[in-house]
Design a protein around this motif. Structure first.
Motif, short mmCIF file in Angstrom:
data_model
loop_
_atom_site.label_atom_id
_atom_site.label_comp_id
_atom_site.label_asym_id
_atom_site.label_seq_id
_atom_site.Cartn_x
_atom_site.Cartn_y
_atom_site.Cartn_z
N VAL A 258 0.85 -1.18 0.00
CA VAL A 258 0.00 0.00 0.00
C VAL A 258 0.89 1.23 0.00
O VAL A 258 2.01 1.19 0.51
CB VAL A 258 -0.97 0.02 1.21
CG1 VAL A 258 -1.94 -1.14 1.15
CG2 VAL A 258 -0.22 0.02 2.53
N PRO A 259 0.41 2.35 -0.58
CA PRO A 259 1.24 3.56 -0.63
C PRO A 259 1.27 4.29 0.71
O PRO A 259 0.38 4.14 1.54
CB PRO A 259 0.55 4.42 -1.70
CG PRO A 259 -0.87 3.99 -1.67
CD PRO A 259 -0.85 2.52 -1.30
N LYS A 260 2.31 5.11 0.89
CA LYS A 260 2.37 6.02 2.04
C LYS A 260 1.20 6.99 1.93
O LYS A 260 0.71 7.27 0.83
CB LYS A 260 3.66 6.83 2.03
CG LYS A 260 4.89 6.04 2.36
CD LYS A 260 6.10 6.97 2.36
CE LYS A 260 7.37 6.18 2.61
NZ LYS A 260 8.55 7.06 2.57
N ALA B 92 -2.75 9.80 -0.56
CA ALA B 92 -1.56 9.08 -0.99
C ALA B 92 -0.47 10.07 -1.34
O ALA B 92 -0.73 11.11 -1.94
CB ALA B 92 -1.89 8.20 -2.19
N THR B 93 0.75 9.75 -0.93
CA THR B 93 1.87 10.65 -1.21
C THR B 93 2.83 10.05 -2.23
O THR B 93 3.90 10.59 -2.45
CB THR B 93 2.65 10.98 0.08
OG1 THR B 93 3.17 9.76 0.63
CG2 THR B 93 1.77 11.67 1.10
N GLU B 94 2.44 8.94 -2.82
CA GLU B 94 3.28 8.29 -3.81
C GLU B 94 2.51 8.18 -5.12
O GLU B 94 1.27 8.27 -5.13
CB GLU B 94 3.70 6.90 -3.31
CG GLU B 94 4.56 6.99 -2.07
CD GLU B 94 5.01 5.63 -1.57
OE1 GLU B 94 6.21 5.49 -1.32
OE2 GLU B 94 4.18 4.72 -1.43
N PRO B 95 3.20 7.97 -6.24
CA PRO B 95 2.50 7.83 -7.52
C PRO B 95 1.55 6.63 -7.51
O PRO B 95 1.66 5.74 -6.65
CB PRO B 95 3.62 7.64 -8.53
CG PRO B 95 4.86 7.38 -7.76
CD PRO B 95 4.64 7.82 -6.34
N ASP B 96 0.61 6.63 -8.45
CA ASP B 96 -0.38 5.56 -8.52
C ASP B 96 0.24 4.18 -8.76
O ASP B 96 -0.34 3.17 -8.39
CB ASP B 96 -1.40 5.83 -9.64
CG ASP B 96 -2.33 6.98 -9.28
OD1 ASP B 96 -2.43 7.32 -8.08
OD2 ASP B 96 -2.94 7.54 -10.19
#
Length: 196
Positions: free
Chosen positions: A39-41, A48-52
């Motif tokens: 899972v993303p940050k 979400a703080t990361e790309p998809d």
């Protein structure tokens, strides 16, 4: 082929390594296959703080991954005796699966890494079980027939696999911790096959 979801969040890398070991344990069982997802940050306002799509490593999990799996191994680092916010955020978004009972009767296991021996590994494992129980999942732990539970001086509990990483997550996963991760994956896969 019976597919089991190994779903984790890792910041320092230890939980990711544990997920890979659990996946190996799953795939040591004939007829079982591991689907590894992360899972993303997220930020403080739960965005979400990361790309998809992650640049490397496991793809991000979807609710479809949860719905399709025959069993689940859920892993997170410890944050004040509980799972990390990104994993909690993902699980909080699974209400649609709860409403239709999509996970009822599927086996689940949990794993974690903590910064210190008394850093909350057991409370994290126990609190990670709570949403899984609400989903109607059947919890699978590690029985004391696993000899490493009686000899480990680092991680390892009957509630699930654990690792003591040190304050900066720089302690390598011990041989005993590795064996317990493999055993947890194997037990989860065997249970899923029996339930089918």
């Amino acid at each position: 082929m019976t597919e089991l979801l190994i779903l984790y969040y890792s910041q320092g890398g230890a939980v990711k390594e544990m997920a890979q070991l659990i996946a190996r344990g799953v795939e040591s069982v004939p007829g079982a296959k591991a689907r590894v997802r992360t899972v993303p940050k997220i930020s403080a306002n739960h965005e979400a703080t990361e790309p998809d799509i992650p640049a490397s490593g496991a793809p991000y999990a979807t609710l479809q991954d949860l719905e399709e799996c025959a069993g689940l191994a859920l892993g997170s680092p410890t944050r004040f005796g509980n799972m990390a916010a990104p994993m909690k955020y993902f699980l909080d978004g699974s209400t649609s699966l709860w409403l239709k009972g999509a996970l009822i009767g599927k086996p689940a296991a949990v794993f974690t890494s903590t910064g210190s021996m008394h850093g909350g590994n057991e409370t994290t494992l126990l609190t990670m079980m709570i949403p899984l129980m609400h989903h109607g999942m059947l919890l699978v732990g590690l029985p004391y027939s696993e000899p490493q539970l009686g000899t480990t001086t680092s991680g390892g509990t009957p509630y699930g696999a654990s690792h003591i990483g040190g304050a900066r997550d720089d302690q390598p996963i011990t041989d005993e911790e590795k064996k317990l991760c493999l055993a947890l994956g194997k037990r989860l896969a065997e249970t899923a096959l029996k339930l089918q």
